[in-house]
Design a protein around this motif. Sequence first.
Motif, PDB file in Angstrom:
ATOM      1  N   ASP A 153     -46.810  11.455   2.280  1.00  0.00           N
ATOM      2  CA  ASP A 153     -46.816  12.612   3.020  1.00  0.00           C
ATOM      3  C   ASP A 153     -45.941  13.843   2.237  1.00  0.00           C
ATOM      4  O   ASP A 153     -44.383  13.502   2.041  1.00  0.00           O
ATOM      5  CB  ASP A 153     -45.804  12.883   4.757  1.00  0.00           C
ATOM      6  CG  ASP A 153     -45.848  13.853   5.207  1.00  0.00           C
ATOM      7  OD1 ASP A 153     -45.915  14.776   5.182  1.00  0.00           O
ATOM      8  OD2 ASP A 153     -44.442  13.930   6.478  1.00  0.00           O
ATOM      9  N   CYS A 155     -44.607  17.053   3.019  1.00  0.00           N
ATOM     10  CA  CYS A 155     -44.354  17.605   3.453  1.00  0.00           C
ATOM     11  C   CYS A 155     -42.504  17.512   4.374  1.00  0.00           C
ATOM     12  O   CYS A 155     -41.866  18.589   4.560  1.00  0.00           O
ATOM     13  CB  CYS A 155     -44.549  17.565   5.384  1.00  0.00           C
ATOM     14  SG  CYS A 155     -46.419  18.998   4.877  1.00  0.00           S
ATOM     15  N   SER A 177     -56.732  15.894   8.601  1.00  0.00           N
ATOM     16  CA  SER A 177     -56.027  14.548   8.711  1.00  0.00           C
ATOM     17  C   SER A 177     -56.770  13.490   9.757  1.00  0.00           C
ATOM     18  O   SER A 177     -56.674  12.603   9.662  1.00  0.00           O
ATOM     19  CB  SER A 177     -54.492  15.277   9.552  1.00  0.00           C
ATOM     20  OG  SER A 177     -54.863  15.762  10.672  1.00  0.00           O
ATOM     21  N   GLN A 182     -54.447  10.491   6.952  1.00  0.00           N
ATOM     22  CA  GLN A 182     -53.282  10.166   6.320  1.00  0.00           C
ATOM     23  C   GLN A 182     -53.105  11.830   6.111  1.00  0.00           C
ATOM     24  O   GLN A 182     -53.836  12.722   6.832  1.00  0.00           O
ATOM     25  CB  GLN A 182     -53.860   9.491   4.967  1.00  0.00           C
ATOM     26  CG  GLN A 182     -54.757  10.584   4.531  1.00  0.00           C
ATOM     27  CD  GLN A 182     -54.668  10.034   3.106  1.00  0.00           C
ATOM     28  OE1 GLN A 182     -54.745  10.393   2.210  1.00  0.00           O
ATOM     29  NE2 GLN A 182     -56.592   9.134   3.168  1.00  0.00           N
ATOM     30  N   PRO A 183     -51.263  12.348   5.954  1.00  0.00           N
ATOM     31  CA  PRO A 183     -51.346  13.124   6.087  1.00  0.00           C
ATOM     32  C   PRO A 183     -51.884  13.979   4.711  1.00  0.00           C
ATOM     33  O   PRO A 183     -52.517  13.818   3.605  1.00  0.00           O
ATOM     34  CB  PRO A 183     -49.732  13.702   5.174  1.00  0.00           C
ATOM     35  CG  PRO A 183     -49.515  11.496   5.388  1.00  0.00           C
ATOM     36  CD  PRO A 183     -50.314  11.060   5.909  1.00  0.00           C
ATOM     37  N   THR A 184     -52.037  15.536   5.034  1.00  0.00           N
ATOM     38  CA  THR A 184     -52.869  16.004   4.031  1.00  0.00           C
ATOM     39  C   THR A 184     -52.297  17.318   4.010  1.00  0.00           C
ATOM     40  O   THR A 184     -53.262  17.819   3.158  1.00  0.00           O
ATOM     41  CB  THR A 184     -54.649  16.642   5.500  1.00  0.00           C
ATOM     42  OG1 THR A 184     -54.387  17.032   6.271  1.00  0.00           O
ATOM     43  CG2 THR A 184     -55.465  15.242   5.212  1.00  0.00           C
ATOM     44  N   ASN A 185     -51.202  17.947   4.157  1.00  0.00           N
ATOM     45  CA  ASN A 185     -50.640  19.006   3.494  1.00  0.00           C
ATOM     46  C   ASN A 185     -49.525  18.975   2.694  1.00  0.00           C
ATOM     47  O   ASN A 185     -49.460  17.313   2.492  1.00  0.00           O
ATOM     48  CB  ASN A 185     -49.714  19.661   4.566  1.00  0.00           C
ATOM     49  CG  ASN A 185     -51.043  20.333   5.926  1.00  0.00           C
ATOM     50  OD1 ASN A 185     -51.796  20.309   5.677  1.00  0.00           O
ATOM     51  ND2 ASN A 185     -50.130  21.025   6.454  1.00  0.00           N
ATOM     52  N   SER A 231     -41.185   9.774   1.797  1.00  0.00           N
ATOM     53  CA  SER A 231     -41.371  10.536   3.269  1.00  0.00           C
ATOM     54  C   SER A 231     -40.848   9.106   3.683  1.00  0.00           C
ATOM     55  O   SER A 231     -40.404   9.306   5.222  1.00  0.00           O
ATOM     56  CB  SER A 231     -42.942   9.988   3.816  1.00  0.00           C
ATOM     57  OG  SER A 231     -43.156   8.969   3.492  1.00  0.00           O
TER      58      SER A 231
END
Length: 274
Positions: A153, A155, A177, A182-185, A231
């Motif tokens: 992550d 973010c 996502s 999984q986190p995409t940002n 994260s």
Amino acid sequence: MASTISSVAHSLLWAIFVLLSISPFVASQDLQPYDCIDPQNPGLTSRVEIGQNTTVCLYAGPDGDWNSNIQYKRFSVNLVADEFSNYKVPGSFNAIVGRNFFNGNATQIFAASQSALSFQRRYYDATTNFIFPYLTIIVDVVDGVVRGIAWDDACVFCEKRQCIPNTYNFDGTEATSEQASQPTNGCYLTKSICEVFQAAKNDICDLKLYVVWTGTDVNGNVLLSSDTRFSAFPPNRVQEKVVGSYDSILGDVQNFGQDVKDKFNSIGNFFKGD
């Protein structure tokens, strides 16, 4: 390999970058195009064992369909398994962002280990002039065999509004996502802000890959380094560290021109979400 660059200055700028990208690995007929092991020591690097070398590859190239005949560079490194690690490509900001080495609308990257590949992430978007410098992979291992590679992550490094979609399939389409599981940002920095960091001799905007592992090694031992990924810590602590890096270079820009100082002042507003 990337197409020949006609500019002599461009070639000189990339001298170190190109030398680093020449992998000591040789292609093998039984390997898929993006497989990542060290054929000079396959018995060691084709399995993951805590405290021993394991091979990780970082691929960089233009945006678009990677299933076609795309030109890219591969950077390969042997890392000690289950140690929080990173691999930086020196001079990559100047080459990719300053010179647009791959001559595309964006520069995409992905990681590989053994036969597992990550989704793609964007390092530089030439249309928006955004750089995504926070790139951490989590290598998932079962009894020494890499089963998957996920992005951490990203973010946690910025305010929520500054974290935008940044994960792609190999056909160039954006991955959700739900699709990627999984986190995409990811958080971005602007090109102008990165230029200030570069002027202050801070390499935060160079292409750098952080690596951690999870699962079990070849001996069944539990891999624990994923507990040290960014994260895993509270976002406010991570963001405080980012702002601390901003504060630490304040004195370095006092003797720069006013235009650089103005850009530097804008960094504080950016990190504060103003």
